[in-house]
Design an enzyme around this catalytic site. Structure first.
Site, PDB file in Angstrom:
ATOM      1  N   GLY A 126      -2.640   1.778   3.447  1.00  0.00           N
ATOM      2  CA  GLY A 126      -3.289   2.166   1.884  1.00  0.00           C
ATOM      3  C   GLY A 126      -2.718   1.226   0.945  1.00  0.00           C
ATOM      4  O   GLY A 126      -1.435   1.245   0.904  1.00  0.00           O
ATOM      5  N   SER A 127      -3.645   0.535   0.248  1.00  0.00           N
ATOM      6  CA  SER A 127      -3.014  -0.697  -0.791  1.00  0.00           C
ATOM      7  C   SER A 127      -4.097  -0.627  -1.764  1.00  0.00           C
ATOM      8  O   SER A 127      -5.177   0.150  -1.880  1.00  0.00           O
ATOM      9  CB  SER A 127      -2.932  -1.862  -0.053  1.00  0.00           C
ATOM     10  OG  SER A 127      -2.440  -1.568   1.243  1.00  0.00           O
ATOM     11  N   ARG A 128      -3.772  -1.673  -2.665  1.00  0.00           N
ATOM     12  CA  ARG A 128      -4.702  -2.030  -3.729  1.00  0.00           C
ATOM     13  C   ARG A 128      -4.821  -3.549  -4.056  1.00  0.00           C
ATOM     14  O   ARG A 128      -3.617  -4.311  -3.716  1.00  0.00           O
ATOM     15  CB  ARG A 128      -4.712  -1.109  -5.162  1.00  0.00           C
ATOM     16  CG  ARG A 128      -3.390  -1.571  -5.725  1.00  0.00           C
ATOM     17  CD  ARG A 128      -3.343  -0.600  -7.188  1.00  0.00           C
ATOM     18  NE  ARG A 128      -3.571  -1.502  -8.461  1.00  0.00           N
ATOM     19  CZ  ARG A 128      -3.366  -0.783  -9.569  1.00  0.00           C
ATOM     20  NH1 ARG A 128      -2.686   0.375  -9.779  1.00  0.00           N
ATOM     21  NH2 ARG A 128      -3.612  -1.504 -10.791  1.00  0.00           N
TER      22      ARG A 128
END
Length: 229
Positions: A194-196
């Site tokens: 999970g990242s951005r």
């Protein structure tokens, strides 16, 4: 389906205990051991899903000169004014606009260049692992930042973009550096779990996405440069 090379250790790792459990179950006749192998097989299958690297339209044809593409699959969480204190310095004339894309653990995590040009700056900063959807993650989380500049008849075009890892992520992969040229939509790295992605654009660009919109890396147009003249 292509799998990113960084994913193979994660794909093959769970297969070893699965094979051992299955073999032990067969040799002893204990079904419980064979059933215990299934979670490891499921984990390996999930890793195949996570590290998938599908072909996108930008791989088949060159995007138009005026478009900025989403660097990742996910949901837009910021579109417009930059979050306080996160815009890069020094700002270009007219300031920055920000587009941030949140990647869930089921999204494609291969990252693509939002625009074309030469990498003129590159930096990496260690930090925390806050959930990537939290606003403070932009200030505190581990990140890699690239500045891309393209010489253009209408004036230099500069785009800044960042890989930020979230609560589950533990490594950023950036396969480019200063002096390298990137094409619009070209693969340049990935983030593990999970990242951005944050993209900063000059104020003269017109944003074409809004908060809450789902985007696809290398396909969704997130902004356009001003028309010539």
């Amino acid at each position: 389906m292509r799998i990113d090379p960084a994913g193979w250790p994660f794909v093959t790792g769970p297969l070893a205990p699965a094979a051992l459990l299955a073999a032990a179950g067969r040799s002893t006749g204990r079904r419980g051991l064979r059933r215990a192998a299934w979670p490891f097989l499921a984990l390996s299958a999930y890793m195949l899903l996570f590290f998938r690297d599908p072909e996108r339209q930008c791989d088949r044809e060159q995007p138009p000169d005026d478009v900025v593409l989403s660097p990742a699959d996910g949901v837009v969480m910021v579109a417009g004014e930059p979050q306080e204190g996160v815009a890069p310095e020094p700002a270009p004339e007219g300031g920055w606009q920000q587009v941030s894309v949140f990647l869930s653990v089921v999204d494609v995590h291969v990252n693509r260049s939002p625009y074309r040009g030469e990498v003129v700056e590159s930096s990496y900063r260690r930090g925390s692992f806050l959930a990537a959807y939290r606003a403070e993650s932009a200030h505190r989380n581990e990140r890699s930042e690239l500045w891309l500049r393209e010489d253009h008849p209408e004036g230099d075009r500069t785009v800044v973009f960042r890989q930020l890892v979230g609560v589950l992520a533990r490594r950023i992969v950036t396969r480019t550096g200063v002096g390298r040229r990137l094409a619009t939509g070209e693969r340049f790295g990935l983030m593990k779990f999970g990242s951005r992605m944050d993209v900063f654009l000059p104020a003269g660009c017109t944003l074409t996405v809004s908060k809450g919109q789902r985007v696809r890396g290398g396909e969704t147009v997130i902004a356009r440069w001003p028309a010539a003249g």
